[in-house]
Design an enzyme around this catalytic site. Sequence first.
Site, short mmCIF file in Angstrom:
data_model
loop_
_atom_site.label_atom_id
_atom_site.label_comp_id
_atom_site.label_asym_id
_atom_site.label_seq_id
_atom_site.Cartn_x
_atom_site.Cartn_y
_atom_site.Cartn_z
N ASN A 8 0.93 -1.15 0.04
CA ASN A 8 0.04 -0.13 -0.05
C ASN A 8 0.95 1.38 -0.10
OD1 ASN A 8 -2.02 2.01 0.35
ND2 ASN A 8 -3.03 0.85 2.08
N HIS A 179 -11.68 3.18 -1.14
CA HIS A 179 -11.99 2.17 -0.05
C HIS A 179 -12.67 0.64 -0.13
CE1 HIS A 179 -11.10 5.74 2.70
NE2 HIS A 179 -10.18 5.33 2.23
N ARG A 240 -8.71 16.41 3.91
CA ARG A 240 -9.52 16.93 2.78
C ARG A 240 -11.00 17.50 3.21
NH1 ARG A 240 -8.97 10.87 1.11
NH2 ARG A 240 -6.71 10.69 0.58
N ARG A 284 -6.30 12.02 16.87
CA ARG A 284 -5.83 11.63 18.18
C ARG A 284 -5.35 13.23 18.87
NH1 ARG A 284 -1.80 6.70 16.64
NH2 ARG A 284 -1.59 8.30 14.99
N GLU A 379 -7.17 -5.07 4.14
CA GLU A 379 -7.29 -4.80 2.57
C GLU A 379 -6.14 -5.66 2.02
OE1 GLU A 379 -8.03 -0.29 2.15
OE2 GLU A 379 -6.78 -0.57 3.69
#
Length: 394
Positions: A8, A179, A240, A284, A379
């Site tokens: 990835n 996704h 975004r 976080r 994934e």
Amino acid sequence: MEKVLAINSGSSSFKYKLFSLPDEKVIAKGMADRVGLDYASFEIKLADGTKHVEKTEIPDQEAAVSLLLKFLKQFNVVEDLNEIVGVGHRVVNGGEFFKDSTIITKENLHEIYELEDYAPLHNPAEGRGIEAFMNVLPNVPQVAVFDTTYHRALDPVHYLYSLPYEYYEKYGVRKYGAHGTSVRYVAPRAADMMGKDLKDLKLIVCHLGSGASITAVKDAKSFDTSMGFSPLAGITMATRSGDIDPSLIQHLMHVEHKSMDEMIYMLNHKSGLLGLSGISPDMRDVRESDSDRAKLARNIFINRIVRYVGSYIAEMGGVDGIIFTAGIGEHDMGVREAVMDAFKYMGVDPDYEANNKISEGFITKPDSKVKVMVIPTNEELMIERDVVRLTHIN
């Protein structure tokens, strides 16, 4: 023993998992971080739980790939590189050109780069990652697994924009989503946990990470999804903006004297949690801050999730299960609690104790009309399986 790598790639990193075949066990995983930047590092975690990190210069993706192969041999994960019989790469957008996972060659690699406008934060980096593996492992099949493949099932009612139809015919302007590789793993897993056939369920998958999307699953396929032509659309994300009135972009271009490219960069890199909070793109950090803007950013993030989940419940005529996955979805108990509380009227009966401690499983009470689950995504497993399918390994 034959082995498959799942990759990835990001603009300055890549994560990886190495699977043994045919048992699909993860025998090594880790990441190259800050590729092309100062303070780069490479990490490998072995099947026995030991982890090794090396701070080293990693000037480009090809150097990162060479470092990965060096580490695999150094720690006896592979004795010979010929044991690696395939490499699978997550690629966000395949456009209209790639309708399924595909073996990538030098002849079709350029198509991934051509789709840069469809996923500017992803496709170029993923193309470079594939190219780097081609150079270092020239005889090993490279398979691109596209997030958009799963959303090919969308009905035109859901994937078409209300623009002149000729733009779709001429340029493939439509919703592609993202996704999909994550949803492809999570939705069947949810059905197994519920003891039901996926075809009989109406599910909503909240993939909440740095990039975040909401996908409705009906009749065992993608029914609707929040990301659009590019991953910029949908809910508020780390950097975004999510959905925005396009007229506002024109207005800001005029008053800020910015070009369209500068505006798109701002919407992709400077907006979302970062833009709202002024603190960080990392939830976080936002969660731990006492500032009013940080609290507002978190509330907007939750609100947009609720907005999409609610619209999909209306579109599907109900919902059987809501799933939280990815970094925020799997680890932020407060976000999950707030979303569950918003849908108590729909029959969600939260189990707050389970929500506070569970890593995978139900976070609603047994008699809850709507089940809510936490399911860690995988994934990489989906990528490995597509490599096996397309290269006819075993």
